[in-house]
Scaffold this active site. Structure first.
Site, PDB file in Angstrom:
ATOM      1  N   ARG A  79     -66.454  -7.491  14.694  1.00  0.00           N
ATOM      2  CA  ARG A  79     -65.810  -7.711  13.397  1.00  0.00           C
ATOM      3  C   ARG A  79     -65.997  -6.508  12.468  1.00  0.00           C
ATOM      4  O   ARG A  79     -65.086  -6.149  11.723  1.00  0.00           O
ATOM      5  CB  ARG A  79     -66.335  -8.987  12.733  1.00  0.00           C
ATOM      6  N   ASN A 117     -65.115  -8.863   2.593  1.00  0.00           N
ATOM      7  CA  ASN A 117     -66.316  -8.449   3.334  1.00  0.00           C
ATOM      8  C   ASN A 117     -67.615  -8.995   2.762  1.00  0.00           C
ATOM      9  O   ASN A 117     -68.561  -9.283   3.496  1.00  0.00           O
ATOM     10  CB  ASN A 117     -66.404  -6.914   3.349  1.00  0.00           C
ATOM     11  N   HIS A 152     -61.833 -14.239  18.062  1.00  0.00           N
ATOM     12  CA  HIS A 152     -62.402 -15.502  17.569  1.00  0.00           C
ATOM     13  C   HIS A 152     -62.878 -16.401  18.699  1.00  0.00           C
ATOM     14  O   HIS A 152     -63.037 -17.601  18.514  1.00  0.00           O
ATOM     15  CB  HIS A 152     -61.380 -16.227  16.676  1.00  0.00           C
TER      16      HIS A 152
END
Ligand code: HEM
Ligand SMILES: *[C@@H]1O[C@H](CO)[C@@H](O)[C@H](O)[C@H]1NC(C)=O
Ligand SMILES: *[C@@H]1O[C@H](CO)[C@@H](O)[C@H](O)[C@H]1NC(C)=O
Ligand SMILES: *[C@@H]1O[C@H](CO)[C@@H](O)[C@H](O)[C@H]1NC(C)=O
Ligand SMILES: *[C@@H]1O[C@H](CO)[C@@H](O)[C@H](O)[C@H]1NC(C)=O
Ligand SMILES: *[C@@H]1O[C@H](CO)[C@@H](O)[C@H](O)[C@H]1NC(C)=O
Length: 345
Positions: free
Chosen positions: A83, A113, A215
């Site tokens: 990520r 973030n 994911h």
């Protein structure tokens, strides 16, 4: 945003939408399309298969041994690394600007973030870079440290062997809040907005579906899951799954919930496999942006294919990862080699 720019985006949106509709209609009646990996990455001058062969021959082994230690201790850090790489590459290119903290305002605290990326992952990258600096001072970039660490970690948790090139150099400045917000897709986006976001980065629908496979491991904070649970339960979620998420996320409100997370793939939580696509089909994927992949014929067919055939997923994922890893890279005389990834020197 000025009116002309606004109009232009609307027109672009409309065009993409029209093309989607045209494509989906031209696909009708063609029930068994041929699947091939999408167009590969373009050749980038200055990137090479083993860029540090002469200047730091031990670089790969050093990263390998550091990452092996980290992943053996905590396999979920593979997700943390992937990520971080995605959020670096999608904002101003893979220039490690996401790692900068002082003195400029950091990308790390921009809304997509802040309190979302793992701070532990930044510490791990710093440690790996320190080991590289001891062996070969000022040679290996922070951007390549991220790319190689992510590649090695993915393979350790079951993922494919991505043919990662090296030779990236580092940026000097972090992007603005607005740039981060405009570049990182929100989990609330629908399929046309997701396609548009990826297209803005030069990535197509095949890249969107394959990279969403990120994911298949890792975690999500309740803060970004709650949209799916309240005020009402989203139709994206199977009721039993929504009940499970609600049990974890809903009782812990406000400050109490800040750190609470759910697994993105509750079946094989730390493995990089094709289970994500099965989850999407079974309505047990967490975000609206996951379920939305079923809302266009082309992306839906790819989800179905990857759910059945992990090799097909891995084949496209390798192509798409290399494309991601080459977005806006600095090479040759551009950029610098930062010694400390958090600092601009
Ligand atoms: C398609 C659009 C995407 C959206 C809307 C999206 C959104 C999100 C969100 C909201 C989270 C949870 C954040 C949090 O806990 O605060 C997440 C986690 C994650 N995403 Fe995505 N994402 C997308 C694409 C990607 C891509 C392209 C990759 C990598 C190839 C990726 C890899 C990950 C990983 C590995 C995690 C878990 C991180 C961890 O465990 O630390 N995502 N994503
Ligand atoms: C970042 O998140 C922390 C919570 O971890 C919060 O206290 C802080 O205000 C946030 N910063 C910004 C700039 O949003
Ligand atoms: C970005 O946003 C944070 C909080 O929202 C703020 O502290 C910071 O100054 C902003 N940075 C820029 C460059 O606008
Ligand atoms: C998708 O989202 C965009 C941006 O929010 C919106 O303008 C558009 O109408 C949505 N499209 C569909 C089909 O819902
Ligand atoms: C819900 O949680 C239970 C208990 O952890 C688990 O056995 C079940 O498979 C989960 N079901 C779904 C759809 O998430
Ligand atoms: C809010 O959190 C507290 C402490 O975790 C809990 O006692 C309370 O029931 C929660 N309220 C709601 C509405 O979830």
């Amino acid at each position: 945003m000025g009116l002309p720019k606004c109009l232009c985006i609307l027109v672009a949106f409309y065009m993409v939408w029209t093309i989607d509709v045209a494509l989906s209609q031209s696909n009708k009646g063609n029930s068994k399309p041929q699947f091939r990996p999408g167009p590969g990455p373009v050749q980038v001058q200055g990137l090479a298969k083993n860029f540090y062969q002469k200047t730091c021959p031990k670089a790969h082994d050093i990263i390998q041994s550091q990452v092996t230690k980290v992943i053996n201790q905590n396999p979920s850090q593979a997700a943390g690394l992937l990520r971080v790489m995605f959020h670096d590459c999608f904002v101003q290119g893979c220039d490690a600007s996401l790692l900068l903290t002082k003195p400029m305002v950091s990308e790390q605290i921009a809304a997509p973030n802040n309190a979302s990326l793992r701070t532990s992952t930044f510490r791990i990258i710093d440690q790996i870079k320190d080991a590289l600096e001891s062996a070969c001072p000022g040679v290996v970039s922070c951007a390549d440290t991220v790319a190689l660490s992510t590649t090695i970690a993915l393979k350790m948790v079951g993922g494919p062997d991505v043919p990662m090139l090296t030779g990236r150099r580092d940026g000097r400045t972090a992007a603005s809040n607005q740039t981060v917000i405009a570049s990182i897709p929100s989990p609330l986006l629908n399929i046309s907005a997701l396609k548009q976001n990826f297209q803005n980065h030069g990535l197509d629908s095949k890249d969107l579906v394959a990279l969403s496979g990120g994911h298949t491991f890792g975690q999500a904070h309740c803060r970004v899951v709650d949209f799916q649970l309240s005020p009402q339960i989203s139709a994206d979620l199977k009721p039993a799954f929504a009940a499970n998420l609600s049990r974890i996320c809903l009782p812990a409100n406000n400050s109490a919930k800040a750190g609470i997370t759910v697994h993105l793939d509750f079946i094989t939580k730390d493995l990089f496999d094709n289970n994500y696509y099965k989850n999407v089909l079974n309505k047990v994927a967490v975000f609206h942006s996951d379920a939305a992949l079923l809302d266009a014929p082309d992306t839906k067919q790819l989800v179905q294919l990857y759910a059945k055939d992990q090799n097909k997923f891995f084949e496209q994922f390798k192509v798409s990862m290399v494309k991601l890893s080459q977005l806006g890279v600095l090479t040759g005389q551009n950029g610098i080699i930062r010694k400390t990834c958090s600092l601009p020197t």
